[in-house]
Structures are given as structure tokens and as C-alpha cells.
Design an enzyme around this catalytic site. Structure first.
Site, mmCIF file in Angstrom:
data_model
loop_
_atom_site.group_PDB
_atom_site.id
_atom_site.type_symbol
_atom_site.label_atom_id
_atom_site.label_comp_id
_atom_site.label_asym_id
_atom_site.label_seq_id
_atom_site.Cartn_x
_atom_site.Cartn_y
_atom_site.Cartn_z
ATOM 1 C CB SER A 11 40.000 9.290 35.088
ATOM 2 O OG SER A 11 40.303 10.383 34.267
ATOM 3 C CE LYS B 52 41.496 9.165 31.738
ATOM 4 N NZ LYS B 52 42.422 10.091 32.405
ATOM 5 C CB VAL C 258 38.273 14.905 38.204
ATOM 6 C CG1 VAL C 258 39.763 15.033 38.064
ATOM 7 C CG2 VAL C 258 37.584 14.822 36.871
HETATM 8 N N1 GLU Z 1 37.251 14.246 31.785
HETATM 9 C C1 GLU Z 1 38.395 14.549 32.588
HETATM 10 C C2 GLU Z 1 39.475 15.125 31.719
HETATM 11 O O1 GLU Z 1 39.785 14.533 30.723
HETATM 12 C C3 GLU Z 1 38.842 13.309 33.300
HETATM 13 C C4 GLU Z 1 39.959 13.556 34.236
HETATM 14 C C5 GLU Z 1 39.931 12.658 35.448
HETATM 15 O O2 GLU Z 1 38.935 12.090 35.840
HETATM 16 O O3 GLU Z 1 40.997 12.518 36.030
HETATM 17 O O4 GLU Z 1 39.976 16.190 31.994
#
Ligand code: GLU
Length: 300
Positions: free
Chosen positions: A61, A64, A254
Site C-alpha cells: 500500500s 498508493k 502490509v
Molecule cells: N495488496 C494489499 C491488499 O489490497 C495491500 C494492502 C496493504 O498494504 O495495506 O489487500
């Protein structure tokens, strides 16, 4: 600075609790827990690092932040018609608010909001072109061409992506997706599967530092606004606690990475794959809190 980072790393290595690695996909679940790295990049390009700083990890994430910058560059404030700017107080993949708020995600850093942001980047492009643009943006920001997508992680995200598929279809049912959910998620999963080291990530974050010498690939005004969202929404339902403990804008993933910004001073990347209960790196947060205290770094 180097001494401080070395001390920080030896302190972290003695911590009794390293948290738990994300286990929703096997590629993340099998990562050895006891790893820690930190890097600091100054606006003029100097780089300090310590610990496992050459080990690439899945940025998840943290991506993002980069897709938000690209989407804002593409459509500017129009993006805010489709996604909000308020903290959600919910888990990263929560669906509950989406129904109450008629398909407009609270912010671009929860999964639903990031899926809308990626959809905006996809408009008029193939997934391959959109991904090339995302990777290119990050490579340019980091000034490093050795940044890649881990295809096995992306495949695994797709195979285990029921919750994200639910979110995307929910968004589509409220007409808040321009492209088919499968196409948007294919792109989103690949952007999450980008791998970087803390050294690369700290360098890539310099465009948010807003200081003499830092790269201006987006306007200062926009960098400031992205930092504001990182502060209020960058750690999901742990955002308040992160602001309280660290006092700097940050975005977690995560995979155990966190990108934090000391406005006007430095970009910091930390990585330790063990997470706390909110899905944010346990030792990464702890180390940032210690570093910020020691350096007197805070936006407050
Ligand atoms: N690829 C993970 C999801 O979409 C990213 C979540 C994260 O890093 O918080 O579930």
C-alpha cells in the site's frame, strides 16, 4: 546520522516482539520475520541506511502514495468527486462505509479509494501502459531503473483477492469505476507487488519533502496535500496512533514498509515485515517514533 541509524538498528534487533507477518498470501506469509532496515534520504540526494537495507520487499500500500500523485497529475481536483479525504477509522479492506456513503470511498489510501485512484490512471490506457507509467514514475522519483514488479506476488493477490473483488464490484454498482473491476484489480494488484529496498524507497519519497534540492515532479502544493492525507489516513485505523507516536506523515503497507516524510528535511523508509494489530509494521513504527524523538522531527 549514520551512527544514530546503526544504534537504532541494534536496539531494534534486541526487541522481544517483532509482530506477525501478513499471511493473506503465501509469498508474504513465508518472509522471515526478524528483518529490519531503515534509510534516510536528504533533499540534496545524500543517503544513510542501516540494517537489511539492500533487501527488496513488497511495497504494497505504500504504492498508493505514488498512484495518488499520478492520478492528481492526470485529473487534478476532479479526483475528489470520486474519493474523499477523511480518515476512515476502519481496516484497510473494510467494505462497511462504502454502502453508507454510496460508493464514494473515504480516502485514497484505504483499498476502495486506491482502487478508484488506479481506475483513474487506467482511463484511456491498457493495464500494461498504466503499470508502465506507475513503475516509470517510481523509478524516476527514486532515480533508479532497478525497480520491478514481483509477478508471483501479483498472481497470488489475484488468487486471494475476494475482498478486493467485492470492493471493486461494489464501486462499480455505484458507477464509481470507469473500467471493468477485473481490469482495475489486475492493475492494482501489480502496483502493490512492486518491490523496493528501503534505500530505493527513501530516495523515491524525496519528491514529497518540499525543500531546496528535492525533485519537483509534482507541485509543492500537491506534495503538501499528499502529506496531509498521509498524516490523517496513511495508517488505516492506526493513523491516529501513528500521528501521536511519530508526528510525521507516513504511509504503510502490509509488506512491512513505511514511507515517512519530514517536510523540508528528509524522506525516511523503514521496513520490518512483522505487523501490529492494525496491519502496520510494528518495529517500523517503533523505530520511526524513536528517530523522530531523537532528531526532534515533528510537524507539530
Ligand atoms: N495488496 C494489499 C491488499 O489490497 C495491500 C494492502 C496493504 O498494504 O495495506 O489487500
Amino acid at each position: 546520522m549514520q551512527e544514530i541509524l546503526d544504534e537504532l538498528v541494534s536496539g531494534m534487533r534486541q526487541e522481544p516482539d517483532w509482530g506477525e507477518v501478513a499471511n493473506y498470501i503465501p509469498e508474504l506469509g513465508s518472509i522471515p520475520l526478524r528483518q529490519f532496515a531503515i534509510a534516510i534520504s536528504t533533499p540534496d540526494g545524500r543517503l544513510f541506511s542501516a540494517g537489511d537495507a539492500d533487501t527488496p520487499f513488497s511495497i504494497q500500500s505504500v504504492s498508493k502514495v505514488f498512484t495518488l500523485a499520478i492520478a492528481l497529475g492526470r485529473v487534478g481536483d476532479q479526483l475528489w468527486h470520486r474519493v474523499g479525504r477523511e480518515p476512515s477509522g476502519n481496516a484497510f479492506n473494510s467494505i462497511v462505509l462504502l454502502e453508507n456513503e454510496k460508493g464514494r470511498p473515504r480516502n485514497p489510501f484505504i483499498n476502495a479509494g486506491a482502487i478508484v485512484t488506479t481506475d483513474e490512471i487506467l482511463a484511456g490506457r491498457t493495464p500494461g501502459q498504466a503499470l508502465a507509467e506507475i513503475v516509470q514514475f517510481i523509478r524516476a522519483a527514486a532515480d533508479d531503473t532497478e525497480i520491478h514488479i514481483n509477478k508471483a506476488v501479483a498472481r497470488s493477490e489475484t488468487a486471494n483477492g475476494n475482498r478486493n473483488f467485492a470492493l471493486a464490484h461494489f464501486l462499480a454498482s455505484y458507477d464509481n469505476l470507469k473500467n471493468p473491476p477485473e481490469m482495475v484489480l489486475g492493475t492494482y494488484f501489480h502496483q502493490c507487488a512492486i518491490e523496493m529496498t528501503v534505500r530505493q524507497l527513501a530516495r523515491a519519497g524525496r519528491f514529497l519533502v518540499n525543500a531546496q534540492g528535492s525533485p519537483t515532479i509534482i507541485s509543492r502544493e500537491r506534495a503538501r496535500r499528499i502529506c496531509a492525507l498521509m498524516m490523517t489516513c496513511g495508517h488505516y485505523n492506526g493513523s491516529g496512533e501513528f500521528a501521536f507516536q511519530v508526528g510525521l506523515p507516513g504511509k504503510s503497507g502490509v509488506g512491512g514498509g513505511i514511507l515517512a516524510v519530514v517536510p523540508g528535511v528528509a524522506s525516511i523508509a523503514v521496513w520490518s515485515p512483522g505487523l501490529n494489530a492494525q496491519g502496520n509494521s510494528l518495529l517500523g513504527t517503533k523505530a520511526l517514533a524513536q528517530l523522530a524523538r531523537r532528531m526532534g522531527w515533528s510537524v507539530f
